[in-house]
Design an enzyme around this catalytic site. Sequence first.
Site, mmCIF file in Angstrom:
data_model
loop_
_atom_site.group_PDB
_atom_site.id
_atom_site.type_symbol
_atom_site.label_atom_id
_atom_site.label_comp_id
_atom_site.label_asym_id
_atom_site.label_seq_id
_atom_site.Cartn_x
_atom_site.Cartn_y
_atom_site.Cartn_z
ATOM 1 N N CYS A 225 -19.029 -42.422 -27.829
ATOM 2 C CA CYS A 225 -18.680 -42.168 -29.227
ATOM 3 C C CYS A 225 -18.211 -40.728 -29.430
ATOM 4 C CB CYS A 225 -19.852 -42.504 -30.133
ATOM 5 S SG CYS A 225 -20.233 -44.275 -30.128
ATOM 6 N N HIS B 85 -20.116 -49.689 -31.209
ATOM 7 C CA HIS B 85 -21.127 -48.774 -31.746
ATOM 8 C C HIS B 85 -20.718 -48.383 -33.167
ATOM 9 C CE1 HIS B 85 -22.647 -47.210 -27.587
ATOM 10 N NE2 HIS B 85 -22.475 -48.522 -27.588
ATOM 11 N N CYS C 102 -23.538 -41.103 -28.700
ATOM 12 C CA CYS C 102 -23.573 -41.244 -27.241
ATOM 13 C C CYS C 102 -22.287 -40.638 -26.667
ATOM 14 C CB CYS C 102 -23.698 -42.723 -26.863
ATOM 15 S SG CYS C 102 -22.172 -43.660 -27.095
ATOM 16 N N GLU D 56 -20.472 -45.538 -34.616
ATOM 17 C CA GLU D 56 -19.518 -44.422 -34.668
ATOM 18 C C GLU D 56 -18.105 -44.890 -34.328
ATOM 19 O OE1 GLU D 56 -23.563 -42.771 -33.489
ATOM 20 O OE2 GLU D 56 -22.335 -44.494 -32.943
#
Length: 149
Positions: free
Chosen positions: A120, A87, A117, A89
């Site tokens: 993260c 991801h 999320c 992040e």
Amino acid sequence: MSPTRRRLLQWSLVGGGLLGPIAARGEAPLPQPPEPGPAAFARRAGALRDQAIAAGDQGFGAVVMQGGRIVGEAPSRVVTNGDPTAHAEMEAIRDAARRLGTRSLAGCNLYGSTRACPMCAAAAYWAGIGRLYSGAPPSDDGPPRMTAC
């Protein structure tokens, strides 16, 4: 000169310690906004989102900042790397930790193109990131938290 003293000297000579040992090895510094601030960091996260989409990945981007400077950034690389944990992040946290030469990102904040999320947010929590921001204009999502699975 001792290795510890050499490292401290590198940190003091390279961007006031913000770029750490990576810049001392000659890696190009990250682009910085002409007028740093929340809106500029949110715009950069949005530009990284657009970069992810152009590369055929999911539309997410993230920036880690410290002391008014970007110290790590990344677009989503889930599809392009075939890695479900890549991801934006997570990748930005990895980039900042590598560039700063430390696993502690205390004193840093994370700006994402969307809200982080749970995975993260947990990574930001364990890295010591102080606050999460999302969207443009940026919304203060507060300090990262660990949530129950």
